[in-house]
Design an enzyme around this catalytic site. Structure first.
Site, PDB file in Angstrom:
ATOM      1  N   GLY A  55     -66.453 -24.005 -57.603  1.00  9.74           N
ATOM      2  CA  GLY A  55     -67.439 -23.055 -57.553  1.00  9.74           C
ATOM      3  C   GLY A  55     -67.488 -22.419 -56.250  1.00  9.74           C
ATOM      4  N   CYS A  56     -68.605 -21.824 -56.193  1.00 10.92           N
ATOM      5  CA  CYS A  56     -69.019 -20.822 -55.007  1.00 10.92           C
ATOM      6  C   CYS A  56     -69.139 -21.591 -53.698  1.00 10.92           C
ATOM      7  CB  CYS A  56     -70.166 -19.842 -55.054  1.00 10.92           C
ATOM      8  SG  CYS A  56     -71.585 -20.791 -56.102  1.00 10.92           S
TER       9      CYS A  56
END
Lengths: 352, 352, 352, 352
Positions: C154-155
């Site tokens: 994820g980010c």
């Protein structure tokens, strides 16, 4: 000139954000009357030309800066000017009996050599400068109460130091591990129009700046060293956040004693600040958000310990323009006048 | 100089927001190569000094404005300058065979007297000016295709006219009842630093400006009158909204025929714009939000009828820097070159 | 079903922000055709009901999740679901010959025990899980190219690891000094309505969360340990920033060799990422801002060294929904298909 | 229970934004003590669980709603509940001698049939309803002073009516030409989590809603008709603005007498509101911005006349949660108690 019993005060540099906070806060202050607003570039303008929403409340005009006149009219003077101007004015005002509260960097440094390295200029006023007290009431309350000249710290330094002070004073951390990752709204940069502060540029963005070489570093280190009793070096990184007001310092430091848990720190912080009416230590597991502090002179502090890494993580928030600027200066004035420390200062903001 | 088969184009005034949109859009345009960026104040600077994020993509330097050089190198030139400069440059460029697309107000007016009333100056170039075509493709597609000189409308006017055009062209409304309440993000005001555009001032606030006397009024009325076939007068009020990009025009007008319902208008609008690939008429009961248009050359239009008041309420949104500025100019270039109207222009933004 | 020569792909979990980015990006991808959108709660709805601005571009309906049907129609499937669902679907899809790209945490952990501690559940699928490759192309490009199942990070983790990887891989830092102070826009938290994500609550505020115990910590440490060749423990603190998109990781770590200067690090980073088309190492003294990355699959990295404290300070920014989510998954697909790594992925955003 | 001489008041529905404004404002009110906070879903929770920043100031717990208990403890009760609940509680409270101030729509309509058309339900309480006074002090000051039950208008209606009232009362406009284009921050929609109010959705966007059919229309028309002395129909369009607090109504109406200039209107407005301490009529050429009103109970009004179109354009701004909600209710209480109208209400916000 001035209500009976109210202290006549003046503000030199009333046109910026620091100035308008002072005006706003002092209008609600029961012990003070603002009798002078000064500024060179805006001289002659009604204050409501600069801030039209104050048109029905503030009936003052910006006057040219004439120190004799200021001193004849005011018993206390706030200087809210760019760095490098206050030290040219304060000696005159002090000599004429005014109390002086400076919001710039000019009187924050014990050592003028440090000032010159970071701010330039060729100051020779070591004598006056030595009289100045560092205007962070939570750390230097008694000395401020005796002072005639106070150099008030700004938003980044205030918020960072309030987070770090108990740890350093009690010797709980390894000082050289201290890292301050600080985040501020744009109003801390003032009202002067700059491209990077335009809504179009700064909104929906986020950026670090001054990395490893910001001039708040020597100021933070001076006070940290004073607290620790020896030279301390810290890491400090400011960030510009897409919001108007508010400042968060996220502070990391390695604990000397890995057995400490966050509840211990909450106890220590609560004790350290027990006589400080503007400090709110949050319960375990609650972390502050900047909005809570907006419109107030309060600093909320959340503490955490990571048992895996033996680090304390301290999070402090303030309204950068109040506790980080104008409110703190008024808090200092309250102490200097022997008034209640909280007099005329907001403790409760509007939410959301 | 220039890829085989690509049109060599130049941009004079590349440093502002209009300029950087042009650069960005043209880099993705398969028919064009940017071979010249011009500007006086930034001359000599690498473009990536102005916009560091383009450092790995744009390898051009801002050059001084030398019209002979520009004309020798470019077959089409975009002028993205403050009002009053383009008309001093375009004649030379046209004489040397360049197509010229002006993003300022200089070539938007049929009547130079109107221009002078609202923009000042002492223009005598009626001859060149008469050659200019108004660069709103949805209304003047065929004439743009034949033009050498195009005066592209800006964001407020484009978005307002796209909302009003079908009503006026079909004679559906009482023209003098038309009120345009327009709302724009701050980027429409450009990159020049001004106090009222600072994030600290503009964020979390909202303000009307130029009420009853904005200089977009005569431009809107010129085109409305052209559409209606007689003189039309409109009310136009712009507002500054705390966001970067995006523009909404909420348009009110009294219907001549009170029997019309919104479904009728949807049919009429869909027909009017059936050959316009960038116009999206929304289904009944759906109103546009500006975010949908961001990063695209699209204009979304929602229509409503209030059966109580017999008013049509038309809501149109655009990205003020693309359909309202640079994208529209490229759309015009596409038509002038006989290319597909949509070539190189984004139709789909990122959401949220 | 599917253009000749285009890979038919499906998206399970198309209604959230990850889903809509995938839809948006894949529509511009020349090698792919989206032939299936799946979701249980939105099944039966036209996609344009969820995202009206796509009404003129996407003519697909959300279908119920039927894995047999999905596998019969698609050759590759993106899973964009809450944690804990993908591992119940992927084995079936793999068995039927689909390539699977999971955007949740389900396939990011080598050790299922770690997953269970932080995400719960009672997974027994060690066998399938062992086939999964960690979907960070800049670190595991070759393995992704061979994979049938990819667990995309994820980010927060992507942006943090891209900042730290060169330092750890080259052994330049004391690993246990690594502190990641990360700041993200609200879109990283998804489209589900929660009080703390309301504009009224989150705008003009700033808050840390998950301090010392966020579940991204074990994931970051897993990859850091892999890079360093030994167990590494890091400090990670996420903050919620009042903006929609964008993520900044400010990373601090003590250098082993105090003689290194920032130009050395720039050289080292540039070499490390020389084959990575989406990484941009910034010139000395330039620090990234998140807006530069918005709308792109790019990660900008600025490096600094503090010679006073011997720390490296690395600042990396991404668009959390593209390089931090959907774009990265497509980058992985490009590698898995043997396509150009950059195919169909934006490298240039709109500014401002 | 309650300080000697302070009025004991209660708030039913204390958990939302209306509730927290009431709590916040009443804490600074010298005539009142809050002795009861009620709510069903949050019953049993300390108020500081809902609003942690109040932890050091508010030591109250949300209690279940027990009207007998409330009436025994309180002399005045604020109802800050969703529409349709107040009318089930007010009769009991009134019967037991409490003054009741309702912030919902329940007591705003003279004609219950109108209420039922727009809000539903099957109310039969015409008798109690007939006792209710419309809580807009600038228009109904004397009647509020005599009332036991007040139905306070909300933010949109308050701000719109304050702009329109002088024009209608003096018969200066053609009533059916009145168009209100209103713009509000998101906090007006309350604290309930909804997707369209997420920062990710609402920030950097702008959208109209409820076009031509918002239920504030009949309420605005009821009061406009009362002012005009005959039935009046208006156009009203609300818009959601990407900011937390603040509301602007831009009002257009055709003047009956085309000879009026804006200075005339300024005189007329100033006279109309000369006894209204919270109304600020701005000087000619100054238009209000919402930020000026934030944190205050003030309404700023700017007036303009377009001599070309013979329209008056009136722009009014308020803080939607104070003058548009909780502050106005307290202003009503001040009148009902015979106190100074401004008691305990902020007149000066923080800027920026």
């Amino acid at each position: 000139m001035g209500d009976l019993g109210r202290l006549p005060v003046g503000i030199i540099g009333a046109s910026g954000y620091g100035g308008v906070q002072l005006v706003r806060l002092l209008m609600d202050h029961p012990g003070v009357e603002v009798v002078y607003l000064g500024g060179d570039s805006s001289a002659g303008k009604a204050y409501s030309e600069l801030y039209p929403h104050l048109g029905h409340c503030v009936d003052l005009t910006i006057e040219p800066i004439d120190l004799d006149l200021v001193a004849s009219r005011c018993q206390a003077v706030f200087l809210s000017l760019p760095n490098g101007l206050a030290y040219q004015m304060a000696p005159t005002l002090l000599a004429k009996g005014c109390k002086v509260l400076d919001l710039s960097a000019d009187y924050r440094f014990k050592n003028l050599e440090t000032y010159k390295v970071w701010y330039g200029g060729d100051r020779q006023d070591q004598e006056t400068s030595a009289l100045a007290v560092y205007g962070l009431p939570e750390l230097y309350r008694d000395r401020i109460a005796e002072a005639q000249l106070v150099g008030c710290p700004g938003c980044y330094v205030t918020t960072s130091l309030l987070a770090l002070a108990p740890l350093l004073k009690q010797g709980l951390i390894v000082p050289e591990t201290a890292i301050i990752d600080a985040k501020s709204g744009t109003s801390g940069a003032g009202r002067t129009a700059k491209t990077n502060l335009l809504l179009s540029e700064a909104d929906n963005s986020l950026a670090p700046y001054g990395v490893a070489r910001h001039r708040h570093i020597p100021e933070i280190e001076q006070i940290c060293s004073d607290l620790a009793g020896h030279e301390v070096m810290v890491q400090f990184t400011p960030h510009l956040i897409p919001m108007v007001r508010g400042l968060l310092a996220t502070v990391y430091a390695t604990l000397r004693d890995p057995g400490l848990v966050r509840e211990d720190l909450i106890t220590i912080y609560s004790a350290f600040y027990r006589a400080s009416p503007f400090i709110r230590i949050l319960p375990a597991g609650t972390y502050p958000q900047t909005k809570w502090a907006c419109g107030t002179n309060v600093c909320y502090i959340g503490v955490e310990v990571d048992p895996r890494t033996d680090r304390a993580i301290i999070m402090s928030v303030t309204d950068n323009l109040i506790k980080g600027q104008a409110g703190q200066a008024i808090q200092c004035l309250n102490l200097m006048m022997g008034w209640e420390e909280t007099l005329g200062l907001p403790q409760l903001g509007f939410y959301p």
